[in-house]
Design an enzyme around this catalytic site. Structure first.
Site, PDB file in Angstrom:
ATOM      1  N   ASN A  13       0.878  -1.176   0.000  1.00 10.75           N
ATOM      2  CA  ASN A  13       0.000   0.000   0.000  1.00 10.75           C
ATOM      3  C   ASN A  13       0.915   1.226   0.000  1.00 10.75           C
ATOM      4  O   ASN A  13       1.477   1.595   1.024  1.00 10.75           O
ATOM      5  CB  ASN A  13      -0.879  -0.040   1.254  1.00 10.75           C
ATOM      6  CG  ASN A  13      -1.865   1.108   1.301  1.00 10.75           C
ATOM      7  OD1 ASN A  13      -1.829   2.015   0.468  1.00 10.75           O
ATOM      8  ND2 ASN A  13      -2.746   1.068   2.283  1.00 10.75           N
ATOM      9  N   ARG A  70      -2.537  -2.205  -3.502  1.00  7.36           N
ATOM     10  CA  ARG A  70      -3.770  -1.462  -3.250  1.00  7.36           C
ATOM     11  C   ARG A  70      -3.728  -0.194  -4.094  1.00  7.36           C
ATOM     12  O   ARG A  70      -2.824   0.628  -3.953  1.00  7.36           O
ATOM     13  CB  ARG A  70      -3.874  -1.094  -1.781  1.00  7.36           C
ATOM     14  CG  ARG A  70      -5.127  -0.313  -1.517  1.00  7.36           C
ATOM     15  CD  ARG A  70      -5.208   0.175  -0.107  1.00  7.36           C
ATOM     16  NE  ARG A  70      -6.473   0.853   0.068  1.00  7.36           N
ATOM     17  CZ  ARG A  70      -6.699   1.792   0.966  1.00  7.36           C
ATOM     18  NH1 ARG A  70      -5.747   2.157   1.791  1.00  7.36           N
ATOM     19  NH2 ARG A  70      -7.871   2.346   1.058  1.00  7.36           N
ATOM     20  N   HIS A 103     -12.860   2.388  -0.110  1.00  6.36           N
ATOM     21  CA  HIS A 103     -12.875   1.322   0.916  1.00  6.36           C
ATOM     22  C   HIS A 103     -13.594   0.072   0.395  1.00  6.36           C
ATOM     23  O   HIS A 103     -14.065  -0.748   1.180  1.00  6.36           O
ATOM     24  CB  HIS A 103     -13.635   1.750   2.200  1.00  6.36           C
ATOM     25  CG  HIS A 103     -12.922   2.751   3.066  1.00  6.36           C
ATOM     26  ND1 HIS A 103     -13.613   3.580   3.913  1.00  6.36           N
ATOM     27  CD2 HIS A 103     -11.629   3.027   3.242  1.00  6.36           C
ATOM     28  CE1 HIS A 103     -12.767   4.350   4.566  1.00  6.36           C
ATOM     29  NE2 HIS A 103     -11.533   4.035   4.167  1.00  6.36           N
ATOM     30  N   ARG A 146     -11.445  14.460   8.080  1.00  3.79           N
ATOM     31  CA  ARG A 146     -12.251  14.942   6.948  1.00  3.79           C
ATOM     32  C   ARG A 146     -13.656  15.321   7.419  1.00  3.79           C
ATOM     33  O   ARG A 146     -14.226  14.649   8.278  1.00  3.79           O
ATOM     34  CB  ARG A 146     -12.395  13.856   5.878  1.00  3.79           C
ATOM     35  CG  ARG A 146     -11.099  13.452   5.207  1.00  3.79           C
ATOM     36  CD  ARG A 146     -11.384  12.549   4.002  1.00  3.79           C
ATOM     37  NE  ARG A 146     -10.167  11.914   3.538  1.00  3.79           N
ATOM     38  CZ  ARG A 146      -9.973  10.595   3.536  1.00  3.79           C
ATOM     39  NH1 ARG A 146     -10.913   9.765   3.943  1.00  3.79           N
ATOM     40  NH2 ARG A 146      -8.835  10.105   3.099  1.00  3.79           N
ATOM     41  N   GLU A 201      -8.144  -5.993   4.703  1.00  2.54           N
ATOM     42  CA  GLU A 201      -7.993  -5.653   3.288  1.00  2.54           C
ATOM     43  C   GLU A 201      -6.778  -6.356   2.684  1.00  2.54           C
ATOM     44  O   GLU A 201      -6.795  -6.735   1.523  1.00  2.54           O
ATOM     45  CB  GLU A 201      -7.848  -4.134   3.138  1.00  2.54           C
ATOM     46  CG  GLU A 201      -9.159  -3.407   3.401  1.00  2.54           C
ATOM     47  CD  GLU A 201      -8.967  -1.980   3.880  1.00  2.54           C
ATOM     48  OE1 GLU A 201      -8.475  -1.788   5.009  1.00  2.54           O
ATOM     49  OE2 GLU A 201      -9.321  -1.062   3.144  1.00  2.54           O
TER      50      GLU A 201
END
Ligand code: ADP
Length: 405
Positions: A19, A100, A189, A250, A393
């Site tokens: 990632n 990813r 996601h 966020r 993940e």
């Protein structure tokens, strides 16, 4: 048996999952069959005067602080460490590399074997994800140099949501503008929502095709999804990961008029507004902390800003749960995942409180018993199953990549 050959045995047959972010590369060696991880770690503060590489494996942890000028140098250092504890990276038995990739645009909605053309296409999508796709491309390039003889597979964060019906994916903006600039709701996601909804069905011993599910992925980033019969029909993130729930830093949903106001009246530059909404808002902006554990401590001390931040977070979450209940026409399973969803008792309780009339009842003892792993937290009388499923993940990416071997 020597330490070195043990380490090599452990990575034999594993997938290296990467990632790659703007200043860090997270990596994990994963055995796709059983999910075991012989080694994992992080290369961080790339490009800063003092970088750091952390490597965990069964022989202990290795940590080095040194300058890591760029991603290429970072991966080379990882390769050196792997060689020190076993054999060189390209002889350590890795069968594939899973990457990813944040934005797949409209082009990539399945795990994709990487070649030069695919790299170019992912790079072209950088206009949609300027912070994410360029470092993903860097990771792809340097990993392909380091490991040229195994398949490299891109797994896209947007992929699971390519099924969103047009009504859910379309912004009500001038159609010529949206078409020209590929503006639509993509969702993110996705690997987590797909994995967790699949695990939820397996946990309940039910066919995913029969289930209406709401998945709440609550980490530092946070998103909700509505999944009908295994297919995503809505999700809270949009063109970018900024839309939707309140997150660590966020804002999630806001009136877009705020952006014009900040530009015209407060005189902020577009990059400052971007930074404000992506990095200085959410829980951090409201309370001064973005980590949920720190937020809870402040709430317990009676801090009013922290209490408001928590209330706004839960309010937004309930709004999405309500919306998805109606979109799905009822729900069979609500599942919490991500660092907050897996660990925070209060959020799970408060986001579903008072919904008994809708058949949703969280059992206080099950919610609070500190258990880990996949579990049910709804009461026996609840007609909707409420679950906690740890996301993974990396395992999902490893399994997707292993299919290309
Ligand atoms: P990311 O989106 O970066 O992958 P994570 O899924 O790891 O984030 O979630 C990070 C969030 O989870 C943080 O707000 C952190 O406080 C929270 N969290 C992690 N562990 C716990 C815990 N044991 N109790 C409460 N909150 C936790």
């Amino acid at each position: 048996m020597s330490e070195a050959s043990r380490a090599t045995d452990a990575t034999q047959g594993s997938v290296l999952v990467i990632n790659s972010g703007s200043s860090s590369i997270k990596f994990q060696f994963v055995h796709p069959a059983d999910g075991s991880t012989p080694a994992s770690g992080l290369i961080e503060r790339i490009g800063e005067p003092e970088g750091r590489i952390v490597f965990h494996h069964s022989g202990g942890d290795i940590e080095r602080t040194l300058e890591i000028p760029d991603h290429r140098a970072g991966l080379k250092m990882l390769s050196d460490i792997v060689a020190e504890v076993g054999s060189p990276l390209d002889e350590s038995g890795i069968i594939a590399v899973g990457h990813r990739i944040v934005h797949g645009g409209k082009v990539f909605y399945e795990p994709t074997l990487i070649d030069d053309e695919v790299v170019r296409e992912i790079d072209r999508l950088s206009s949609l994800a300027p912070l994410h796709n360029p470092p993903n491309v860097l990771g792809l390039e340097v990993a392909r140099e380091e490991l040229p003889d195994v398949p490299h597979v891109g797994v896209f964060d947007t992929a699971f949501f390519h099924t969103l019906p047009a009504a859910a994916a379309t912004y009500a903006i001038d159609r010529d503008v949206t078409r020209e600039h590929d503006i639509r709701r993509y969702g993110f996601h996705g690997t987590s929502h797909e994995y967790v909804s699949g695990r939820a069905a397996a946990f309940l011993d039910r066919d995913p095709a029969e289930l209406k599910q709401i998945v709440l992925h609550l980490g530092n980033g946070a998103s909700a999804s509505a999944i009908d019969g295994g297919t995503a029909i809505d999700t809270s993130m949009g063109l970018t990961p900024l839309e939707g729930l309140v997150m660590g830093t966020r804002s999630g949903d806001i009136d877009p008029g705020i952006v014009f106001h900040l530009r015209r009246s407060a005189g902020l530059h577009v990059d400052e507004i971007d930074n404000l909404l992506n990095r200085k808002s959410g829980l951090l902006g409201l309370s001064g902390v973005n980590d949920f554990r720190a937020l809870r401590e402040l709430v317990e001390k009676g801090d009013d800003d922290a209490k408001l931040a928590y209330d706004v977070y839960v309010h937004r979450l309930r709004r999405y749960i309500g919306a998805y209940l109606v979109e799905l026409g009822g729900v069979d399973v609500v599942t919490f995942t991500g660092g907050v969803g897996e660990n925070n008792v209060d959020v799970r309780r408060d986001s579903l409180a008072g919904l008994e009339r809708l058949g949703i009842e969280v059992d206080a003892a099950r919610n609070e018993n500190g258990a880990r792993g996949e579990r049910r937290i709804s009461s026996d009388g609840s007609s909707v199953e409420v679950l906690v499923i740890p996301t993974n993940e990396e395992l999902a990416i490893a399994r997707a990549a292993a299919k290309f071997v």
